[in-house]
Design an enzyme around this catalytic site. Sequence first.
Site, PDB file in Angstrom:
ATOM      1  N   LYS A   1       0.731  -1.601   0.475  1.00  0.00           N
ATOM      2  CA  LYS A   1       0.004   0.078  -0.027  1.00  0.00           C
ATOM      3  C   LYS A   1       0.853   1.327   0.620  1.00  0.00           C
ATOM      4  O   LYS A   1       0.646   2.041  -0.631  1.00  0.00           O
ATOM      5  CB  LYS A   1      -0.669  -0.099   1.018  1.00  0.00           C
ATOM      6  CG  LYS A   1      -1.836  -0.964   1.218  1.00  0.00           C
ATOM      7  CD  LYS A   1      -2.813  -1.098   2.598  1.00  0.00           C
ATOM      8  CE  LYS A   1      -1.848  -1.226   3.849  1.00  0.00           C
ATOM      9  NZ  LYS A   1      -2.021  -2.493   4.754  1.00  0.00           N
TER      10      LYS A   1
ATOM     11  N   ARG B   1      -9.764   0.163   8.019  1.00  0.00           N
ATOM     12  CA  ARG B   1      -9.326  -0.988   9.279  1.00  0.00           C
ATOM     13  C   ARG B   1     -10.586  -1.651   9.673  1.00  0.00           C
ATOM     14  O   ARG B   1     -10.205  -2.795   9.939  1.00  0.00           O
ATOM     15  CB  ARG B   1      -8.381  -0.431   9.632  1.00  0.00           C
ATOM     16  CG  ARG B   1      -7.001  -0.991   8.368  1.00  0.00           C
ATOM     17  CD  ARG B   1      -5.489  -1.006   9.487  1.00  0.00           C
ATOM     18  NE  ARG B   1      -4.620  -1.486   9.149  1.00  0.00           N
ATOM     19  CZ  ARG B   1      -2.955  -0.319   8.994  1.00  0.00           C
ATOM     20  NH1 ARG B   1      -3.826   0.643   8.350  1.00  0.00           N
ATOM     21  NH2 ARG B   1      -2.408  -1.907   7.970  1.00  0.00           N
TER      22      ARG B   1
ATOM     23  N   ARG C   1      11.965  -5.051   4.867  1.00  0.00           N
ATOM     24  CA  ARG C   1      11.689  -3.774   5.558  1.00  0.00           C
ATOM     25  C   ARG C   1      12.167  -3.565   6.733  1.00  0.00           C
ATOM     26  O   ARG C   1      12.605  -2.925   7.446  1.00  0.00           O
ATOM     27  CB  ARG C   1      10.285  -3.024   5.299  1.00  0.00           C
ATOM     28  CG  ARG C   1      10.310  -2.005   5.831  1.00  0.00           C
ATOM     29  CD  ARG C   1       8.810  -1.581   5.159  1.00  0.00           C
ATOM     30  NE  ARG C   1       7.753  -1.512   6.216  1.00  0.00           N
ATOM     31  CZ  ARG C   1       6.342  -1.825   6.243  1.00  0.00           C
ATOM     32  NH1 ARG C   1       5.888  -0.627   5.201  1.00  0.00           N
ATOM     33  NH2 ARG C   1       5.818  -2.123   6.657  1.00  0.00           N
TER      34      ARG C   1
ATOM     35  N   ARG D   1      11.487   0.549  11.716  1.00  0.00           N
ATOM     36  CA  ARG D   1       9.829  -0.309  12.671  1.00  0.00           C
ATOM     37  C   ARG D   1       9.944  -1.153  13.107  1.00  0.00           C
ATOM     38  O   ARG D   1      10.686  -2.129  13.345  1.00  0.00           O
ATOM     39  CB  ARG D   1       9.396   0.086  11.812  1.00  0.00           C
ATOM     40  CG  ARG D   1       8.595   1.397  11.270  1.00  0.00           C
ATOM     41  CD  ARG D   1       6.877   1.124   9.702  1.00  0.00           C
ATOM     42  NE  ARG D   1       6.558   0.412   9.669  1.00  0.00           N
ATOM     43  CZ  ARG D   1       4.937  -0.041   8.967  1.00  0.00           C
ATOM     44  NH1 ARG D   1       5.210   0.910   8.300  1.00  0.00           N
ATOM     45  NH2 ARG D   1       4.064  -0.103   9.976  1.00  0.00           N
TER      46      ARG D   1
ATOM     47  N   ARG E   1      -0.388  -9.231  13.370  1.00  0.00           N
ATOM     48  CA  ARG E   1      -1.028  -7.737  13.118  1.00  0.00           C
ATOM     49  C   ARG E   1      -1.509  -8.720  11.420  1.00  0.00           C
ATOM     50  O   ARG E   1      -3.017  -8.009  11.634  1.00  0.00           O
ATOM     51  CB  ARG E   1       0.765  -6.977  12.018  1.00  0.00           C
ATOM     52  CG  ARG E   1       1.262  -6.400  13.125  1.00  0.00           C
ATOM     53  CD  ARG E   1       2.283  -5.425  12.488  1.00  0.00           C
ATOM     54  NE  ARG E   1       2.221  -5.003  11.290  1.00  0.00           N
ATOM     55  CZ  ARG E   1       3.213  -4.376  10.691  1.00  0.00           C
ATOM     56  NH1 ARG E   1       4.637  -4.850  10.961  1.00  0.00           N
ATOM     57  NH2 ARG E   1       3.407  -3.687   9.538  1.00  0.00           N
TER      58      ARG E   1
HETATM   59  P1  B4P Z   1       4.076  -1.600   2.220  1.00  0.00           P
HETATM   60  O1  B4P Z   1       3.395  -3.070   1.925  1.00  0.00           O
HETATM   61  O2  B4P Z   1       4.178  -0.288   1.784  1.00  0.00           O
HETATM   62  O3  B4P Z   1       3.206  -1.556   3.663  1.00  0.00           O
HETATM   63  P2  B4P Z   1       2.139  -1.087   3.985  1.00  0.00           P
HETATM   64  O4  B4P Z   1       1.423  -2.386   3.194  1.00  0.00           O
HETATM   65  O5  B4P Z   1       1.843   0.351   3.880  1.00  0.00           O
HETATM   66  O6  B4P Z   1       2.246  -1.672   5.433  1.00  0.00           O
HETATM   67  P3  B4P Z   1       1.097  -1.073   7.294  1.00  0.00           P
HETATM   68  O7  B4P Z   1       0.188  -2.119   6.701  1.00  0.00           O
HETATM   69  O8  B4P Z   1       2.472  -2.324   7.403  1.00  0.00           O
HETATM   70  O9  B4P Z   1       1.499  -0.230   7.643  1.00  0.00           O
HETATM   71  P4  B4P Z   1       0.669   1.239   7.829  1.00  0.00           P
HETATM   72  O10 B4P Z   1       1.748   2.215   7.901  1.00  0.00           O
HETATM   73  O11 B4P Z   1      -0.514   0.941   7.455  1.00  0.00           O
HETATM   74  O12 B4P Z   1       5.460  -2.152   2.412  1.00  0.00           O
HETATM   75  C1  B4P Z   1       6.191  -3.558   2.939  1.00  0.00           C
HETATM   76  C2  B4P Z   1       7.476  -3.789   2.388  1.00  0.00           C
HETATM   77  O13 B4P Z   1       7.450  -4.445   0.927  1.00  0.00           O
HETATM   78  C3  B4P Z   1       8.121  -2.818   2.158  1.00  0.00           C
HETATM   79  O14 B4P Z   1       9.618  -3.258   2.177  1.00  0.00           O
HETATM   80  C4  B4P Z   1       8.150  -2.747   0.181  1.00  0.00           C
HETATM   81  O15 B4P Z   1       9.440  -2.314   0.218  1.00  0.00           O
HETATM   82  C5  B4P Z   1       8.018  -4.293   0.677  1.00  0.00           C
HETATM   83  N1  B4P Z   1       7.307  -4.426  -0.784  1.00  0.00           N
HETATM   84  C6  B4P Z   1       6.051  -3.865  -1.767  1.00  0.00           C
HETATM   85  N2  B4P Z   1       5.958  -4.132  -3.379  1.00  0.00           N
HETATM   86  C7  B4P Z   1       6.462  -5.098  -3.493  1.00  0.00           C
HETATM   87  C8  B4P Z   1       6.948  -6.026  -4.195  1.00  0.00           C
HETATM   88  N3  B4P Z   1       6.228  -5.679  -5.101  1.00  0.00           N
HETATM   89  N4  B4P Z   1       7.243  -6.741  -4.521  1.00  0.00           N
HETATM   90  C9  B4P Z   1       8.327  -7.317  -3.604  1.00  0.00           C
HETATM   91  N5  B4P Z   1       8.595  -6.104  -2.307  1.00  0.00           N
HETATM   92  C10 B4P Z   1       7.538  -5.516  -2.633  1.00  0.00           C
HETATM   93  O16 B4P Z   1      -0.304   0.159   9.371  1.00  0.00           O
HETATM   94  C11 B4P Z   1       0.925   0.411  10.457  1.00  0.00           C
HETATM   95  C12 B4P Z   1       0.034  -0.095  12.155  1.00  0.00           C
HETATM   96  O17 B4P Z   1      -0.379   1.016  11.915  1.00  0.00           O
HETATM   97  C13 B4P Z   1      -0.958  -1.261  11.664  1.00  0.00           C
HETATM   98  O18 B4P Z   1      -0.745  -2.418  12.596  1.00  0.00           O
HETATM   99  C14 B4P Z   1      -2.125  -0.157  12.785  1.00  0.00           C
HETATM  100  O19 B4P Z   1      -1.672  -1.065  14.242  1.00  0.00           O
HETATM  101  C15 B4P Z   1      -1.165   1.097  13.081  1.00  0.00           C
HETATM  102  N6  B4P Z   1      -3.260   1.152  11.968  1.00  0.00           N
HETATM  103  C16 B4P Z   1      -2.761   2.043  10.971  1.00  0.00           C
HETATM  104  N7  B4P Z   1      -3.770   2.780  10.444  1.00  0.00           N
HETATM  105  C17 B4P Z   1      -4.761   2.273  11.393  1.00  0.00           C
HETATM  106  C18 B4P Z   1      -6.104   2.294  11.134  1.00  0.00           C
HETATM  107  N8  B4P Z   1      -6.488   2.390  10.060  1.00  0.00           N
HETATM  108  N9  B4P Z   1      -7.031   2.096  12.247  1.00  0.00           N
HETATM  109  C19 B4P Z   1      -6.163   1.031  13.241  1.00  0.00           C
HETATM  110  N10 B4P Z   1      -5.132   1.048  13.372  1.00  0.00           N
HETATM  111  C20 B4P Z   1      -4.629   1.341  12.367  1.00  0.00           C
END
Ligand code: B4P
Length: 192
Positions: A14, A89, A128, A134, A146
């Site tokens: 994302k 979420r 990551r 993180r 998670r």
């Molecule tokens: P991404 O995949 O981009 O990470 P994300 O989905 O945005 O992460 P996440 O869900 O963990 O984080 P969030 O901040 O929303 O990247 C992951 C890795 O994969 C990276 O290293 C990237 O380089 C790699 N990657 C990406 N695409 C790739 C591909 N095609 N091939 C290979 N590698 C690839 O949430 C963090 C925390 O915040 C949650 O656990 C929760 O506690 C809280 N939170 C956030 N929003 C909330 C909400 N709305 N309600 C309640 N809690 C919330």
Amino acid sequence: MFNLILFGPPGSGKGTQSERLIAKYGIKHLSTGDLLRSEIAAQTPLGIEAKNFMDKGQLVPDEVVIGMISSALDHNPNAKGFLFDGFPRTEAQAEALDKLLKLKKTAIHLMLALDVSEAELIKRLLGRGKTSGRSDDTNEDVIKARIAEYHKKTSAVADYYMKFDKVKHIPGEGSIDEIFENISAEVDKKNK
Ligand code: B4P
């Protein structure tokens, strides 16, 4: 106005795809994860409360994230659209978002759901964790918590938008460019 939700389990890409989407379409990026991490870095009361949940791999309470999104919408009155990343979420967050957008005489136009296998999610997040600093990415038990939270509380959010025929699934494994091409094609169909 064009409003998009980028949806998927933790590590599905994302954040990665959001950077490209905002560069291409000029919409405002609202990531609840990024907003929460800024609150933690600034050591605000909200950040201190949120960190307790995030470090355990749990979702932060609905009222906290809904309040953050409501204020971000108010602070961007001239945005030509919003990209919601990591929000909503829970179903309660989805219902609150619909109400907030209705007050602004707009709505969600499309939800793009990234599909990625659990083994790949764990691999990416541990990868990551080696460089991101993180704390929620370094411990495999927290990553699994998670993913469990996602299945328990978040995956139903796609069913909520499915009722309104707003969901498109995108394979989230493969090259970042390839995935972005598929995402862009869906956005272009809706955002003419
Ligand atoms: P991404 O995949 O981009 O990470 P994300 O989905 O945005 O992460 P996440 O869900 O963990 O984080 P969030 O901040 O929303 O990247 C992951 C890795 O994969 C990276 O290293 C990237 O380089 C790699 N990657 C990406 N695409 C790739 C591909 N095609 N091939 C290979 N590698 C690839 O949430 C963090 C925390 O915040 C949650 O656990 C929760 O506690 C809280 N939170 C956030 N929003 C909330 C909400 N709305 N309600 C309640 N809690 C919330």
